[in-house]
Design a protein around this motif. Sequence first.
Motif, PDB file in Angstrom:
ATOM      1  N   GLY A  37       0.841  -1.203   0.000  1.00  0.00           N
ATOM      2  CA  GLY A  37       0.000   0.000   0.000  1.00  0.00           C
ATOM      3  C   GLY A  37       0.871   1.245   0.000  1.00  0.00           C
ATOM      4  N   VAL A  38       0.575   2.171  -0.902  1.00  0.00           N
ATOM      5  CA  VAL A  38       1.350   3.422  -0.938  1.00  0.00           C
ATOM      6  C   VAL A  38       0.387   4.604  -1.043  1.00  0.00           C
ATOM      7  CG1 VAL A  38       1.702   3.546  -3.475  1.00  0.00           C
ATOM      8  CG2 VAL A  38       3.408   4.515  -1.916  1.00  0.00           C
ATOM      9  N   ASP A  39       0.783   5.708  -0.447  1.00  0.00           N
ATOM     10  CA  ASP A  39      -0.006   6.938  -0.586  1.00  0.00           C
ATOM     11  C   ASP A  39       0.944   8.109  -0.720  1.00  0.00           C
ATOM     12  OD1 ASP A  39      -2.692   8.308  -0.437  1.00  0.00           O
ATOM     13  OD2 ASP A  39      -1.630   9.382   1.138  1.00  0.00           O
ATOM     14  N   VAL A  40       0.585   9.050  -1.574  1.00  0.00           N
ATOM     15  CA  VAL A  40       1.378  10.283  -1.690  1.00  0.00           C
ATOM     16  C   VAL A  40       0.444  11.482  -1.556  1.00  0.00           C
ATOM     17  CG1 VAL A  40       1.307  10.327  -4.246  1.00  0.00           C
ATOM     18  CG2 VAL A  40       3.104  11.567  -3.036  1.00  0.00           C
ATOM     19  N   GLU A  41       0.904  12.467  -0.830  1.00  0.00           N
ATOM     20  CA  GLU A  41       0.137  13.705  -0.629  1.00  0.00           C
ATOM     21  C   GLU A  41       1.095  14.874  -0.746  1.00  0.00           C
ATOM     22  OE1 GLU A  41      -3.093  13.658   0.012  1.00  0.00           O
ATOM     23  OE2 GLU A  41      -3.379  11.558   0.598  1.00  0.00           O
ATOM     24  N   ARG A  42       0.581  16.022  -1.189  1.00  0.00           N
ATOM     25  CA  ARG A  42       1.398  17.231  -1.110  1.00  0.00           C
ATOM     26  C   ARG A  42       1.497  17.630   0.351  1.00  0.00           C
ATOM     27  NH1 ARG A  42       1.399  20.897  -5.927  1.00  0.00           N
ATOM     28  NH2 ARG A  42       1.652  22.463  -4.330  1.00  0.00           N
ATOM     29  N   GLU A  43       2.732  17.904   0.765  1.00  0.00           N
ATOM     30  CA  GLU A  43       2.952  18.189   2.183  1.00  0.00           C
ATOM     31  C   GLU A  43       2.207  19.453   2.635  1.00  0.00           C
ATOM     32  OE1 GLU A  43       6.928  19.254   3.094  1.00  0.00           O
ATOM     33  OE2 GLU A  43       6.797  18.613   5.183  1.00  0.00           O
ATOM     34  N   ASP A  44       1.933  20.364   1.684  1.00  0.00           N
ATOM     35  CA  ASP A  44       1.268  21.615   2.064  1.00  0.00           C
ATOM     36  C   ASP A  44      -0.257  21.524   1.963  1.00  0.00           C
ATOM     37  OD1 ASP A  44       0.853  21.571  -0.649  1.00  0.00           O
ATOM     38  OD2 ASP A  44       1.940  23.436  -1.086  1.00  0.00           O
ATOM     39  N   ARG A  45      -0.785  20.307   1.738  1.00  0.00           N
ATOM     40  CA  ARG A  45      -2.247  20.156   1.629  1.00  0.00           C
ATOM     41  C   ARG A  45      -2.925  20.574   2.938  1.00  0.00           C
ATOM     42  NH1 ARG A  45      -5.360  14.417   1.237  1.00  0.00           N
ATOM     43  NH2 ARG A  45      -7.308  15.233   2.062  1.00  0.00           N
ATOM     44  N   LYS A  46      -3.931  21.397   2.811  1.00  0.00           N
ATOM     45  CA  LYS A  46      -4.679  21.838   3.995  1.00  0.00           C
ATOM     46  C   LYS A  46      -5.795  20.840   4.264  1.00  0.00           C
ATOM     47  CE  LYS A  46      -2.335  25.584   4.675  1.00  0.00           C
ATOM     48  NZ  LYS A  46      -1.079  24.827   4.454  1.00  0.00           N
ATOM     49  N   VAL A  47      -5.846  20.373   5.504  1.00  0.00           N
ATOM     50  CA  VAL A  47      -6.881  19.418   5.890  1.00  0.00           C
ATOM     51  C   VAL A  47      -7.715  20.074   6.984  1.00  0.00           C
ATOM     52  CG1 VAL A  47      -7.290  17.017   6.502  1.00  0.00           C
ATOM     53  CG2 VAL A  47      -5.066  17.674   5.613  1.00  0.00           C
ATOM     54  N   ASN A  48      -9.022  19.944   6.885  1.00  0.00           N
ATOM     55  CA  ASN A  48      -9.886  20.518   7.902  1.00  0.00           C
ATOM     56  C   ASN A  48      -9.680  19.775   9.226  1.00  0.00           C
ATOM     57  OD1 ASN A  48     -12.032  21.328   9.526  1.00  0.00           O
ATOM     58  ND2 ASN A  48     -13.374  21.644   7.743  1.00  0.00           N
ATOM     59  N   ALA A  49      -9.305  20.522  10.272  1.00  0.00           N
ATOM     60  CA  ALA A  49      -8.983  19.894  11.561  1.00  0.00           C
ATOM     61  C   ALA A  49     -10.161  19.107  12.130  1.00  0.00           C
ATOM     62  CB  ALA A  49      -8.537  20.958  12.560  1.00  0.00           C
ATOM     63  N   ARG A  50     -11.368  19.499  11.704  1.00  0.00           N
ATOM     64  CA  ARG A  50     -12.541  18.775  12.239  1.00  0.00           C
ATOM     65  C   ARG A  50     -12.638  17.341  11.722  1.00  0.00           C
ATOM     66  NH1 ARG A  50     -16.492  23.765  11.630  1.00  0.00           N
ATOM     67  NH2 ARG A  50     -15.760  23.424   9.532  1.00  0.00           N
ATOM     68  N   LEU A  51     -11.862  17.050  10.678  1.00  0.00           N
ATOM     69  CA  LEU A  51     -11.870  15.692  10.121  1.00  0.00           C
ATOM     70  C   LEU A  51     -11.415  14.655  11.156  1.00  0.00           C
ATOM     71  CD1 LEU A  51     -12.672  14.877   7.272  1.00  0.00           C
ATOM     72  CD2 LEU A  51     -10.251  14.788   6.667  1.00  0.00           C
ATOM     73  N   ILE A  52     -10.594  15.084  12.103  1.00  0.00           N
ATOM     74  CA  ILE A  52     -10.064  14.119  13.078  1.00  0.00           C
ATOM     75  C   ILE A  52     -11.192  13.409  13.825  1.00  0.00           C
ATOM     76  CG2 ILE A  52      -9.668  15.854  14.900  1.00  0.00           C
ATOM     77  CD1 ILE A  52      -7.488  12.734  14.257  1.00  0.00           C
ATOM     78  N   SER A  53     -12.276  14.130  14.101  1.00  0.00           N
ATOM     79  CA  SER A  53     -13.362  13.481  14.854  1.00  0.00           C
ATOM     80  C   SER A  53     -14.092  12.461  13.978  1.00  0.00           C
ATOM     81  CB  SER A  53     -14.335  14.519  15.404  1.00  0.00           C
ATOM     82  OG  SER A  53     -14.921  15.202  14.325  1.00  0.00           O
ATOM     83  N   LYS A  54     -13.959  12.594  12.650  1.00  0.00           N
ATOM     84  CA  LYS A  54     -14.632  11.643  11.746  1.00  0.00           C
ATOM     85  C   LYS A  54     -13.753  10.415  11.472  1.00  0.00           C
ATOM     86  CE  LYS A  54     -17.941  14.472   9.351  1.00  0.00           C
ATOM     87  NZ  LYS A  54     -17.502  15.884   9.508  1.00  0.00           N
TER      88      LYS A  54
END
Length: 226
Positions: free
Chosen positions: A109-126
């Motif tokens: 399994g591999v995943d790549v993301e741009r390091e500067d991608r903004k993620v909504n902090a509220r996602l953590i609860s989901k």
Amino acid sequence: LPPPALQKLFPDNCSLQIIEEEAGDLGQLFPEERSILSEHAASSVQKLFAAGRLAAKKGMVKLGVTPTAIGRNEDRSPRWPPNICGSISHTQGLAVAVTANKKDIWSLGVDVEREDRKVNARLISKVGTAMENEWFAKLETAQQNLALLRLLSAKEATFKAFYPLERVFLHFSDAEFTPISKGFEGQLLKSASRVHPPNTRFLVLQSVWNGYLFSACHIPQPDPSL
Ligand SMILES: CC(C)(COP(=O)(O)OP(=O)(O)OC[C@H]1O[C@@H](n2cnc3c(N)ncnc32)[C@H](O)[C@@H]1OP(=O)(O)O)[C@@H](O)C(=O)NCCC(=O)NCCS
């Protein structure tokens, strides 16, 4: 060639290949692969799809295997040739694929993301377990975005590695992650295969290169006596 820090994310018998979006040449796809793509798809989607397939086939050449078409299953997972396992990921600008001989590795399994991608902090609860939410809440605000991106990426690499074994769908809170210096230690909260019961532990290694975050998960071949 991908830099050594990235190659070390997977065992030596795996082949990690990176191809830039711009090098995603549709003309190099097999007809079966081309037919997967909708002609209405955005040009970047088409290029990244092609770059992912090309990276995978470059990897197969490195493994000494003649590349064949990598189709797509109904669940959207790649259809690898019988003796090969692998995984593909892409994000704006870059595609990555990792492949191995099935006799050496069961799944990848591999995943790549741009390091500067903004993620909504509220996602953590989901997506987070209770323990992951606790860990996240204790972080400095300035660290939270990258921490959440790392967690999400680790979970996606985990999903991609376990899913092909027996098509068990792991939801985001079906595995729990503890940060370690090189990435995360994961623990399954539900069974992912006949040899991966709840509480099975595994590693997701991570590395940042050129502004991209890479996450890597590999599943060794099971002990034949199991
Ligand atoms: C499938 C998923 C992991 C893809 O991740 P993404 O960040 O959207 O996109 P990426 O570019 O990283 O990966 C896309 C590639 O994943 C691969 N993929 C898609 N479905 C897959 C599956 N069921 N199993 C393995 N690989 C899969 C494909 O190769 C695809 O690329 P392609 O269309 O060019 O062939 C994600 O969309 C998803 O459904 N996640 C929910 C499940 C999950 O992550 N659970 C966490 C468990 S702890």
